[in-house]
Design a protein around this motif. Sequence first.
Motif, PDB file in Angstrom:
ATOM      1  N   GLN B 298      -5.137  -0.536  -7.993  1.00  0.00           N
ATOM      2  CA  GLN B 298      -5.467   0.675  -7.220  1.00  0.00           C
ATOM      3  C   GLN B 298      -4.871   1.904  -7.904  1.00  0.00           C
ATOM      4  O   GLN B 298      -5.507   2.944  -8.029  1.00  0.00           O
ATOM      5  N   GLN B 301      -6.647   3.025 -11.257  1.00  0.00           N
ATOM      6  CA  GLN B 301      -7.911   3.756 -11.217  1.00  0.00           C
ATOM      7  C   GLN B 301      -7.748   5.263 -11.298  1.00  0.00           C
ATOM      8  O   GLN B 301      -8.724   5.987 -11.370  1.00  0.00           O
ATOM      9  N   SER B 396     -11.734   8.407  -0.645  1.00  0.00           N
ATOM     10  CA  SER B 396     -10.509   7.986  -1.334  1.00  0.00           C
ATOM     11  C   SER B 396     -10.503   6.474  -1.497  1.00  0.00           C
ATOM     12  O   SER B 396     -10.994   5.745  -0.636  1.00  0.00           O
ATOM     13  N   TYR B 397      -9.956   5.989  -2.623  1.00  0.00           N
ATOM     14  CA  TYR B 397      -9.847   4.546  -2.793  1.00  0.00           C
ATOM     15  C   TYR B 397      -8.452   4.046  -2.462  1.00  0.00           C
ATOM     16  O   TYR B 397      -8.091   2.921  -2.753  1.00  0.00           O
ATOM     17  N   LYS B 399      -5.815   2.628  -0.045  1.00  0.00           N
ATOM     18  CA  LYS B 399      -5.836   1.897   1.223  1.00  0.00           C
ATOM     19  C   LYS B 399      -5.016   2.657   2.267  1.00  0.00           C
ATOM     20  O   LYS B 399      -3.857   2.957   2.042  1.00  0.00           O
TER      21      LYS B 399
END
Lengths: 282, 478
Positions: B298, B301, B396-397, B399
């Motif tokens: 995550q 990226q 948004s990536y 979490k």
Amino acid sequence: MPVHHFIPEEPLVESLTDALSTPLKLYPTKPEKVYVFGTCLVDLFYPEAGMSGVVLLEHAGVEVLFPQDQTCCGQPAYTSGYKEEARLVALAQMSIFGEDYPIVVPSGSCGGMMKTHYPRLFEGTEHHQQALDFSERIYELTDFLVHVCDLSLEDKGERTKIALHTSCSSRREMKTTDSGKLLLGQLKNVALVEPKKVTECCGFGGAFSVRHSEISSAMVKDKVMHLSNTKADAFLSSDCGCLMNIKGAAEKDKSALTLRRGEHLLSFVARRAGLIADGVEV
Amino acid sequence: MSTTTGSFQQRSDVAIQDKKLRANFLSAMDGLMEKRDLAFDDKTQLEALRILGAQVRQNALVKLPELLVELETKLTQRGVQVHWAQTPDEAVDIIQSITLKEKAQKIIKGKSMVSEEIHLNDKMEQVGVTCLESDLGEYIVQLAKETPSHIVMPAIHKNTAEIADLLHEKTGIERKEDALYMTEQARQQLRKNFMEADIGLSGVNFAVAETGTLCLVENEGNGRLTTTVPKTHIAIMGIEKVVEKLEDTAPLLSLLTRSATGQPITTYFNMISGPRKENELDGPETVHLVLLDHGRTQMYQDDELLDTLRCIRCAACMNHCPVYTRIGGHAYGFTYPGPIGKILMPHLEGLDDTQSLPTASSLCGACAEVCPVKIPIPDLLVRLREEANHPNPQDSYIKGAGIKRHGMEPVLWSMWRWWHQRGTRYHIMTSMLTKLHFLQPSKLAPWTNKRTLPKMAKKSFHQQMKARTDRLKKGALR
């Protein structure tokens, strides 16, 4: 172990070299005019610090311009994670200092916001270059007086012992920790003492002081203790956030009576130099 | 997974009242800061080394996918079995199946924060396999049924007297507040276990892709015993620990030991390249490497968040953190405490579970100042605050993005923005505030619980400057 064994001839990741090395700090020659960015805390709580800064700049022979449309650097929203709100307020500030004069700020933390965080704030937007150019014009006021204006002062006050609190933003963002010392060093009747753990944060951190108030209180309690232990007559800070925090805690802490006399470094210096008396220009 | 109960707020409020705990941390952190400072007596050299360290790590991250494949290839050629785990559960499954295959009952462990990350000891206990910690600090923490409070010094929250009590109570040795005596006793107890263990499990400090070498930095020799005595060795590491070349380890080792403990080098530096070969007298018969992702991709990226992965786990950031010093490691509630934990745990566990971590900092910057690989920790804290308040979480990536954006706060910031975006509006607001300065409340909790409020000015700086400019103009006209 000699370090040159480890240094490769070519940087491994060239693009990173600039980002990682601390840039050399360069000062301009003394300009005719400067802009003052007052900051919102000075505006509402410590206007005498701002006035003292203005008077000292003029005393050093620099004309001061104060655009009335300035408000806040945007730091409160920025450190709270409200980037868009911070960006819009910051953009408003960037548009009102039109001429290419230096912009001097009576606070390490607001200066740090404008100098070191505006470029990140505007990265990837059409205003990035504008932010980079703007950030290069930002100076902390004390630092500017010492290193650009070459200000010299005459001490007109009684003998006194002073403890100086140097802020994290002036130390680690603006790299101006020594400026306050140099300026106070010109005052012959002022003995400067350094508190223990001088590099440790006072615990302010904006919203941190409210969001995590127990941790923040524990930090400021220790800061008050170290300042108190110097037995100084008063303490100074060139950062209004730290000042508000430390003075507020000292006033509440019965054991730290001497430190109730805390004030902004610029107010102290202007008064000692006889430029301001009872909050009024002389 | 949170390692203790309650919220960060509750845990830190309790920790801050614990005088003994605070004294233990204060003296320990003061000592570590001083040792580091002495170890880096030449500040120019330090800066050069930090730049190099950051470059070495960044270089490895830029090439991470290729380097991991190269590492796997080189290790496999040497007979090391390489396993890939995306989640903690997968890593546990891999280790459990190795244990099953080897019919192992007992695992001796060198220090490994990744094994803490996947809660390995508990998970192995559930299938009837005992894990025994062999690092002295970890051993103490295990005896006390606690978790590490520091990533390099797991038992740093305990003072000598507390450790003497613990060892006396749990192992029956005489109670003596004597570090040497206690260390010797623990050594005797551990020695037997090394001989009996079926599997040795260790972490990895650096994995060299070029040569297929697993490097392990330690002081007690327990790492060497763990990785050589039992017939099976399992190493576990986060995927970011790989470096490109063998020579890359030199600056990293120098930075790591000096930043962590102020040592020019540790007593042991193990370089493991595979199982025992024919004709060799010792070493494990089988070696496994488990590569764990657990949220690391995550960070990978994103150009900014990627910097988090440069970390070499020296703990200098926590040693220098005024918050960590005051609340200790357990109050954070997650495997990695301190500044690095605040920027790492949100990726491992999601911002929804870790939302208080990024805000628990005054952004003083002491951590970034000492970080040997120049991770801009305060900027990354701000970034995670932005993610937690993300106006469009679907974009948004991260979490848990947008988890904090609810209630009145967004409205208040929007109002703040409106008042500060135009000089005219700001003047209306400030002139109202200064006119009504006498209405200023004297109490404004929680600020005023421990502090007074500064007095609002009767005339703002803006107003005073305007009056001054007008006065000067008049004077000039006259």
